[in-house]
Motif scaffolding. Structure first.
Motif: not given
Length: 488
Positions: A41-43, A48-50
């Motif tokens: 989930s962390f990966i 997913a971060q910009r």
């Protein structure tokens, strides 16, 4: 069956097997599945971060505002402003124009000043024979070596000095450093590393404290000259071994003579404890060598202890021998290790050759005149101690050891809350003494000291002082102390 239907059944089979595998993992290894899920989930979250993009400055300032901001900008000072916490006037530094065995000349002052403020215990500073020998060395080698010992900085007089020191101290070998303060602070980290243990006297000088910090070893302090506390620390350390082999190095570190208190370490008891609990011992005997013992060989000779009982004995050449630098004596292995492991030796330019010549001359002067010099020194010290003990007001105390040429006058009942007031009074004593042509010292200590000593006036005697000069010093201080510290 078509190719599409075969592909569907293959995917369905894989998913079915995957579901069975996941179900088995959840039923039998639930904690591991939870950890894997959190990591996955962390990966996914990171991907997913910009990407970070700094915000654009739409509100650009005009040229006039920019110039105004630049003109109003005041950079912070590189060095903080001096805080006069100790009542000292740093704008009036004392500058010497000449230096003799018992008197000095100060720039801006017509009369000579009686000198009880320096470590010239044997009176070698200004010795004509040593000065002439140094002049000849300058004519032969110039004024500097221009390199560290291992990089073309070794001159034959350096080897002569190391040979002379080893012979004087009765050891196999010695090593000379270019700066006295850096000697012990370089020797400690050369031998003690991370996971090793240093048991130090709480009143050790700042050079020892710095060396202990640089070593990254575990450091434990015992109460000043408290052998019961020292033994308790050693006993607790050994008890934790529980019979297992010792895997780290363990040192007891102290000074032979403590400059900040004028007393002597009980080396006989320290040696007994180090043998009992299998520790090593390092000592800084900068204020003992040239002063204590029948022939001036220091605190080890004072207690009639073989120097082989000590792993390292360090000292500065800047006190009794009146030159520059320091040295460490020990067996060949201890010395040779420092030639590659002692940072102050490896990376510092070596002693100027003429300084080495002056140091050799100082050792030879002590050897030729040890009986007379040491007798005069101790007589002068004891005479001044006797006079000051009678003269001091009841609020003051004289910290001293009979026969030692270094002593401190301190407030008997010192309260740290009164530090500034007491410091100002001792500053007045120093200035009033100088007005009467007497120089005494007022020590300054860094805030980084483990045990910062209380304010004091430090008085140092030379073998060259006459009885009349000692009595003059006591008389002047008697008058000043009773004026400044008038008992109510």
């Amino acid at each position: 069956m078509t190719a599409g239907s075969q592909s569907f059944f293959n995917i369905s089979s894989v998913l079915e097997h995957l579901w069975v595998l996941v179900s088995y993992e959840v039923e039998n290894f639930a904690p591991r599945v939870i950890v894997y899920s959190l990591v996955l989930s962390f990966i996914v979250y990171l991907f997913a971060q910009r990407s970070y993009k700094p915000a654009s400055r739409a509100d650009k300032i005009d040229k006039e505002t920019e110039e105004e901001l630049i003109n109003d900008f005041t950079p912070e000072p590189l060095v903080p402003e001096y805080s006069d916490d100790d009542g000292d006037d740093k704008t009036n530094d004392i500058v010497l124009s000449s230096f003799g065995a018992t008197h000095i000349k100060i720039v801006g002052k017509e009369d000579e000043v009686l000198n009880f403020a320096t470590h010239n215990f044997l009176g070698v500073n200004g010795n004509k024979e040593i000065v002439e020998a140094s002049k000849k060395t300058v004519e032969k080698y110039g004024v500097g070596s221009c390199g560290p010992r291992g990089f073309y900085g070794t001159v034959d007089v350096h080897l002569d000095l190391e040979k002379k020191i080893a012979q004087f101290m009765g050891t196999n070998d010695s090593i000379v450093y270019s700066f006295g303060w850096c000697t012990i602070s370089s020797v400690i980290p050369a031998f003690s590393k991370q996971h090793d243990l240093l048991v130090c006297d709480e009143n050790c000088n700042f050079a020892i404290q710095s060396g202990a910090q640089l070593s990254r070893s575990k450091v434990v302090y015992f109460k000043h000259n408290d052998m019961a506390h020292l033994e308790q620390i050693l006993k607790d350390t050994v008890s934790k071994d529980k019979g297992r082999p010792v895997v780290n190095r363990r040192f007891i570190i102290c000074q032979g003579v403590y400059e900040n208190h004028g007393d002597i370490a009980p080396l006989d008891k320290i040696v007994a404890l180090k043998n009992k609990y299998c520790f090593r011992v390092m000592i800084d005997d900068s204020f003992g060598i040239g002063v204590l013992g029948k022939t001036g060989r220091g605190t080890t000779e004072h207690f009639d202890l073989p120097i082989s009982e000590f792993d390292c004995v360090c000292a500065t050449l800047e006190n009794a021998f009146g030159t520059v630098g320091g040295f460490c004596v020990g067996n060949n292995q201890v010395v040779e290790h420092q030639r590659l492991g002692g940072s102050a030796y490896v990376f510092s330019a070596s002693l100027p050759p003429y300084v080495s010549t002056a140091s050799i001359g100082a050792f030879e002067y002590l050897e030729r005149n040890s009986s007379k010099l040491l007798l005069n020194l101790r007589n002068n010290a004891n005479h001044l101690i006797k006079l000051l003990e009678k003269a001091l007001p009841k609020s003051l105390i004289l910290e001293h050891t009979n026969g030692l040429p270094i002593m401190h006058v301190r407030v008997k009942k010192y309260n740290p809350n009164d530090h500034h007031e007491v410091s100002e009074k001792f500053a007045r004593v120093g200035k009033m003494a100088l007005d009467k042509n007497l120089a005494v010292a007022r020590p300054q200590y860094t805030e980084r000291e483990y045990q910062k000593p209380s304010p004091s006036i430090k008085i140092m005697v030379s073998a060259e002082h006459s009885k009349q000069e000692v009595e003059k010093c006591a008389k002047i201080l008697d008058d000043i102390f009773n004026q400044v510290f008038e008992d109510k």
